[in-house]
Write an enzyme that holds these catalytic residues in place. Structure first.
Site, PDB file in Angstrom:
ATOM      1  N   LYS A   1       0.859  -1.189   0.000  1.00 22.77           N
ATOM      2  CA  LYS A   1       0.000   0.000   0.000  1.00 22.77           C
ATOM      3  C   LYS A   1       0.888   1.230   0.000  1.00 22.77           C
ATOM      4  O   LYS A   1       2.004   1.194   0.512  1.00 22.77           O
ATOM      5  CB  LYS A   1      -0.886   0.035   1.251  1.00 22.77           C
ATOM      6  CG  LYS A   1      -2.118   0.900   1.102  1.00 22.77           C
ATOM      7  CD  LYS A   1      -3.144   0.171   0.263  1.00 22.77           C
ATOM      8  CE  LYS A   1      -4.487   0.821   0.235  1.00 22.77           C
ATOM      9  NZ  LYS A   1      -5.492  -0.169  -0.203  1.00 22.77           N
TER      10      LYS A   1
ATOM     11  N   GLY B   1     -18.240   7.241  -2.977  1.00 25.93           N
ATOM     12  CA  GLY B   1     -17.140   7.378  -3.940  1.00 25.93           C
ATOM     13  C   GLY B   1     -17.301   6.286  -4.992  1.00 25.93           C
ATOM     14  O   GLY B   1     -18.418   5.814  -5.232  1.00 25.93           O
TER      15      GLY B   1
HETATM   16  N1  GLU Z   1      -7.037  -0.031  -3.539  1.00 26.30           N
HETATM   17  C1  GLU Z   1      -7.784  -1.193  -3.896  1.00 26.30           C
HETATM   18  C2  GLU Z   1      -7.913  -2.126  -2.709  1.00 26.30           C
HETATM   19  O1  GLU Z   1      -7.783  -1.709  -1.577  1.00 26.30           O
HETATM   20  C3  GLU Z   1      -7.283  -1.864  -5.161  1.00 26.30           C
HETATM   21  C4  GLU Z   1      -5.879  -2.395  -5.116  1.00 26.30           C
HETATM   22  C5  GLU Z   1      -5.388  -2.885  -6.459  1.00 26.30           C
HETATM   23  O2  GLU Z   1      -6.150  -2.923  -7.408  1.00 26.30           O
HETATM   24  O3  GLU Z   1      -4.202  -3.236  -6.505  1.00 26.30           O
HETATM   25  O4  GLU Z   1      -8.225  -3.280  -2.853  1.00 26.30           O
END
Ligand code: GLU
Length: 416
Positions: A103, A216
């Site tokens: 992340k 969102g």
């Molecule tokens: N931010 C999204 C999640 O928390 C997508 C992550 C991604 O597609 O790599 O799952």
């Protein structure tokens, strides 16, 4: 103080009790593999220079290159990024994707940035983290406060740095730049697929009332998919407040109100809709509560007021472990984040595969493969629920942990 990371780790540790694991594997998962912090300095439109703190955490790469979004939000901090990276590690494993978890985040209010400032910050992020990411190392994607435009600028900046066009370094791009069809509503669609597939088990009937916290990308698409399937959307909220329409919203009007007025609250006063305090949304009379805002929104202080029988976690970590206990005693079923919102990263994986093959899949292909993947892993999670008599969340973590442990086992002991 108990942090989001503590709470996330707690769920993994609980799941480990249901598996015959080498304790060394869990020990390894208690720490992040790599945490990078950087200062991003950009010139603002007024000529001044501003600096923002940024992070990228690669949590674990046992299952493959690490994967996870980049968040632009004023509350981003190292603990949150690490917790969300651990959730991504579990999420990719639940979906059986060949990815570990990561992340990233920038401590900034994205609404305070102009379009060009947003672009400069996105490019600055990649300049700072180009050595960390890569199509075989770590693959970012959108998260709260970022979108396909952000991903386009980031992909372009990375391609410039490495001297070759590299679409597979990032997912959630615009379709014109190698993004996948169906990535935009994938998070909501994945949850929707499970709800439809398990409707009988979950006791869901046509016309069931739904309240959605957060409007969102995920919340908005969820409202559209559920409305089209005959559910009744009775309450929605965003960062500015909430609206309640006991007879159900007209989704077209609701989307138009959000688009034109900037908030769902501009719907108040029309078509039987009235404004309610934002924090009253979770307590609205409904059968399904979809949590699509931020983490820790349902906690010990408000869990008891929930009327819904099913909670769908479209956000990451929206329910605290203390609230989990209260809701369990109330027989409220929780479709947990690492399964419920995993459609997003699953279509991100499809995008990565298409980019590496130089291919483009049709929308029908994406939808069909997503549905198959969601139903397959939901079945696998439910099998653990039955075998071990544990809640869905614990079962999802058990499934994830069993896959990560199998990869660690196969990798051998040399790296320990
Ligand atoms: N931010 C999204 C999640 O928390 C997508 C992550 C991604 O597609 O790599 O799952």
């Amino acid at each position: 103080m108990v942090t989001l990371f503590d709470n996330t780790l707690k769920r993994l540790v609980e799941a480990a009790e249901h598996l015959d694991l080498d304790p060394g594997f869990l020990e390894k998962l208690k720490k992040a593999l790599e945490m990078t912090q950087a200062r991003l300095s950009i010139r603002m439109d007024d000529g001044s220079i501003k600096s923002f703190l940024a992070f990228r955490c690669r949590y674990d790469d046992s299952l493959g290159p690490t994967k996870g979004g980049i968040r632009f939000h004023q509350q981003v901090n190292a603990d949150e990024v690490m917790a969300l990276a651990l959730m991504m590690t579990s999420k990719c494993a639940v979906m059986d994707l060949p990815f570990g978890g990561a992340k990233g985040g920038v401590m900034v209010d994205p609404h305070s940035l102009s379009n060009m400032e947003h672009e400069r910050l996105s490019r600055a992020f990649i300049r700072a983290f180009a050595h960390v990411i890569g199509p075989d190392r770590d693959i970012p994607a959108p998260d709260v406060g970022t979108n396909e435009k952000t991903m386009a600028w980031m992909m372009d900046e990375y391609s410039t740095i490495v001297g070759k066009r590299t679409p597979a370094v990032i997912t959630g791009k615009p379709v014109a730049l190698g993004g996948s069809l169906g990535r935009d509503d994938a998070t909501a669609r994945g949850a929707y697929n499970i709800m439809q597939n398990k409707a009988h088990t979950l006791g869901l009937e046509r016309g069931a009332r739904v309240a959605i916290q957060g409007f969102g990308n995920a919340g908005m698409h969820m409202a559209q998919l559920l409305d089209a399937a005959g559910y009744k959307i009775v309450a929605v909220s965003d960062s500015k407040g909430a609206v309640h329409a006991p007879a159900g919203f007209d989704i077209g009007e609701l989307l138009a109100a959000k688009r034109c007025g900037g908030s769902v609250t501009s719907m108040a006063g029309s078509a039987g809709a009235s404004e309610i305090p934002g924090d009253a949304l979770v307590a609205v009379e409904c059968e399904v509560l979809a949590l699509a805002a931020l983490e820790n929104m349902v906690h010990k202080g408000n869990a008891g007021s929930i009327k819904a029988r099913l909670i769908v976690e479209l956000a990451n970590g929206p329910v605290t472990p203390e609230a989990d206990e209260i809701l369990k005693a109330m027989n409220v079923v929780i479709l947990p984040d690492i399964l419920a919102n995993a459609g997003g990263v699953t279509v991100s994986y499809f995008e990565w595969v298409q980019n590496r093959e130089g291919d483009r899949w049709t929308l029908d292909q994406v939808h069909a493969r997503l549905k198959t993947a969601m139903e397959r892993e939901a079945d696998a999670v439910w099998a653990y629920v039955r075998d071990k008599n544990i809640p869905l969340r614990t079962a999802a973590y058990v499934l994830a942990l069993s896959r990560i442990a199998a990869a660690m086992e196969a990798l051998g002991t040399e790296k320990f």
